[in-house]
Write an enzyme that holds these catalytic residues in place. Structure first.
Site, PDB file in Angstrom:
ATOM      1  N   GLY A  22       0.821  -1.207   0.000  1.00 11.75           N
ATOM      2  CA  GLY A  22       0.000   0.000   0.000  1.00 11.75           C
ATOM      3  C   GLY A  22       0.847   1.245   0.000  1.00 11.75           C
ATOM      4  O   GLY A  22       0.507   2.251   0.632  1.00 11.75           O
ATOM      5  N   ALA A  23       1.949   1.206  -0.748  1.00 21.68           N
ATOM      6  CA  ALA A  23       2.962   2.260  -0.661  1.00 21.68           C
ATOM      7  C   ALA A  23       2.858   3.299  -1.763  1.00 21.68           C
ATOM      8  O   ALA A  23       3.749   4.134  -1.924  1.00 21.68           O
ATOM      9  CB  ALA A  23       4.356   1.636  -0.672  1.00 21.68           C
ATOM     10  N   ASP A  32      -2.032  -7.778  -5.946  1.00 20.93           N
ATOM     11  CA  ASP A  32      -3.181  -7.856  -5.059  1.00 20.93           C
ATOM     12  C   ASP A  32      -2.751  -8.723  -3.884  1.00 20.93           C
ATOM     13  O   ASP A  32      -2.547  -9.933  -4.037  1.00 20.93           O
ATOM     14  CB  ASP A  32      -4.367  -8.487  -5.796  1.00 20.93           C
ATOM     15  CG  ASP A  32      -5.619  -8.597  -4.940  1.00 20.93           C
ATOM     16  OD1 ASP A  32      -5.522  -8.527  -3.695  1.00 20.93           O
ATOM     17  OD2 ASP A  32      -6.707  -8.790  -5.512  1.00 20.93           O
ATOM     18  N   VAL A  33      -2.597  -8.119  -2.712  1.00 26.19           N
ATOM     19  CA  VAL A  33      -2.022  -8.848  -1.579  1.00 26.19           C
ATOM     20  C   VAL A  33      -2.944  -9.937  -1.045  1.00 26.19           C
ATOM     21  O   VAL A  33      -2.520 -10.745  -0.218  1.00 26.19           O
ATOM     22  CB  VAL A  33      -1.630  -7.892  -0.424  1.00 26.19           C
ATOM     23  CG1 VAL A  33      -0.533  -6.934  -0.878  1.00 26.19           C
ATOM     24  CG2 VAL A  33      -2.837  -7.145   0.121  1.00 26.19           C
ATOM     25  N   SER A  63      -5.081  -0.196  13.788  1.00 26.60           N
ATOM     26  CA  SER A  63      -5.802   1.076  13.857  1.00 26.60           C
ATOM     27  C   SER A  63      -6.480   1.195  15.209  1.00 26.60           C
ATOM     28  O   SER A  63      -6.775   0.186  15.862  1.00 26.60           O
ATOM     29  CB  SER A  63      -6.869   1.128  12.750  1.00 26.60           C
ATOM     30  OG  SER A  63      -7.763   2.208  12.932  1.00 26.60           O
ATOM     31  N   TYR A 116     -13.800  -3.417   9.055  1.00 26.75           N
ATOM     32  CA  TYR A 116     -12.482  -2.802   9.252  1.00 26.75           C
ATOM     33  C   TYR A 116     -11.974  -3.028  10.682  1.00 26.75           C
ATOM     34  O   TYR A 116     -10.815  -3.386  10.900  1.00 26.75           O
ATOM     35  CB  TYR A 116     -12.596  -1.307   8.940  1.00 26.75           C
ATOM     36  CG  TYR A 116     -11.315  -0.527   8.932  1.00 26.75           C
ATOM     37  CD1 TYR A 116     -10.452  -0.564   7.829  1.00 26.75           C
ATOM     38  CD2 TYR A 116     -10.965   0.284  10.014  1.00 26.75           C
ATOM     39  CE1 TYR A 116      -9.281   0.184   7.815  1.00 26.75           C
ATOM     40  CE2 TYR A 116      -9.797   1.036   9.997  1.00 26.75           C
ATOM     41  CZ  TYR A 116      -8.961   0.983   8.899  1.00 26.75           C
ATOM     42  OH  TYR A 116      -7.804   1.717   8.884  1.00 26.75           O
ATOM     43  N   THR A 145     -12.784  -5.387  12.766  1.00 28.00           N
ATOM     44  CA  THR A 145     -12.463  -6.804  12.942  1.00 28.00           C
ATOM     45  C   THR A 145     -11.121  -7.140  12.311  1.00 28.00           C
ATOM     46  O   THR A 145     -10.294  -7.847  12.897  1.00 28.00           O
ATOM     47  CB  THR A 145     -13.571  -7.681  12.336  1.00 28.00           C
ATOM     48  OG1 THR A 145     -14.810  -7.395  13.012  1.00 28.00           O
ATOM     49  CG2 THR A 145     -13.249  -9.155  12.472  1.00 28.00           C
ATOM     50  N   ALA A 146     -10.881  -6.617  11.104  1.00 26.00           N
ATOM     51  CA  ALA A 146      -9.607  -6.870  10.425  1.00 26.00           C
ATOM     52  C   ALA A 146      -8.447  -6.296  11.225  1.00 26.00           C
ATOM     53  O   ALA A 146      -7.407  -6.944  11.396  1.00 26.00           O
ATOM     54  CB  ALA A 146      -9.630  -6.274   9.022  1.00 26.00           C
ATOM     55  N   LYS A 147      -8.603  -5.083  11.740  1.00 27.95           N
ATOM     56  CA  LYS A 147      -7.515  -4.437  12.469  1.00 27.95           C
ATOM     57  C   LYS A 147      -7.278  -5.094  13.827  1.00 27.95           C
ATOM     58  O   LYS A 147      -6.127  -5.162  14.299  1.00 27.95           O
ATOM     59  CB  LYS A 147      -7.820  -2.948  12.643  1.00 27.95           C
ATOM     60  CG  LYS A 147      -7.786  -2.165  11.333  1.00 27.95           C
ATOM     61  CD  LYS A 147      -6.473  -2.328  10.585  1.00 27.95           C
ATOM     62  CE  LYS A 147      -6.316  -1.318   9.471  1.00 27.95           C
ATOM     63  NZ  LYS A 147      -5.041  -1.512   8.712  1.00 27.95           N
TER      64      LYS A 147
END
Length: 253
Positions: free
Chosen positions: A13-14, A63-64, A142, A154, A156-158
């Protein structure tokens, strides 16, 4: 880090925002940087800035959330820059909505990029780190990991990234690899600008409202996160692992 170990980092994501700031800071610190984002062309500005400052960088599209693309991307960095011993998992997307409006795709896509992507990238890169007996993984969590209205996916992912961080720190520590997470608060990026638009506020008003709730009375900038990442990657942080550092202008728990 010994002189013989390659100083090669990968930042996902750079192309912009926090990822671009981290990539440029690591280049400043002497790392060759694999600049990874969904489209290789979008990485051009980050690579150009690094090279203009005398650094080395390679733009890589991937695509990661896709295993084959991750393996190819990490392999390409290793072939062209050297064995990557630093990985910053920053790639992310938002698909905000209240639970009753959130679609399956909203959920799956956010979990896939943030959580599956960090797993796949870490799995691919750890091979080079364990071979070198030195490595650093920094995951971008986050403050939303603590819960945030309209961000069930979001958040949950973080939160999951924090569990991944602690587990990888346990598994990889004996190989000289540390794994930590940074949990940013409000950072001025395109993503927070999009949130302001979604809630119907100007970005300036949105920032002012956020700053009023932050103890240091300002919002963050991508460089605030890059500075913490640089420390966690340094030799000075070799006894710091499995930690989640909230970079939010005030205390979080």
């Amino acid at each position: 880090m010994t002189q013989s170990n390659p100083r090669v980092a990968i930042v996902t994501g750079a192309a912009r925002g926090i990822g671009a700031a981290v990539a440029k800071r690591l280049a400043q610190d002497g790392f060759a940087v694999g600049v990874v984002d969904l489209h290789e062309s979008s990485c051009a500005d980050t690579v150009k800035e690094i090279e203009a400052a005398g650094g080395r960088a390679l733009a890589v599209g991937a695509d990661v959330s896709k295993t084959d693309q991750v393996d190819a991307a990490v392999g390409r960095v290793a072939d062209q820059l050297g064995a990557p011993t630093v990985l910053v998992n920053n790639a992310g997307i938002t698909r905000d909505n209240l639970l009753f409006k959130m679609t399956d795709e909203d959920w799956d896509s956010v979990i896939a990029v943030h959580l599956r992507g960090s797993f796949l990238m870490s799995r691919a890169a750890q091979k080079y780190m364990t071979e070198q007996k030195w490595g650093r993984i920094v995951n971008l969590s986050s403050v939303s990991a603590l819960g945030n209205r309209g961000q069930a996916n979001y958040s949950t992912a973080k939160a999951g990234l924090q569990g991944l961080t602690k587990t990888l720190a346990i598994e990889l520590g004996k190989f000289g690899v540390t794994v930590n997470a940074i949990a940013p608060g409000f950072i001025v990026t395109d993503m927070t600008a999009a949130t302001a638009e979604r809630v119907g506020m100007s970005f300036e008003d949105f920032q002012q409202a956020a700053a009023a709730e932050i103890p240091v009375r300002r919002v963050g900038v991508p460089e605030d996160i890059a500075n913490v990442a640089a420390f966690l990657i340094s030799d000075e942080a070799s006894f710091v692992s499995g930690q989640v550092i909230y970079v939010a202008g005030g205390p979080r728990a």
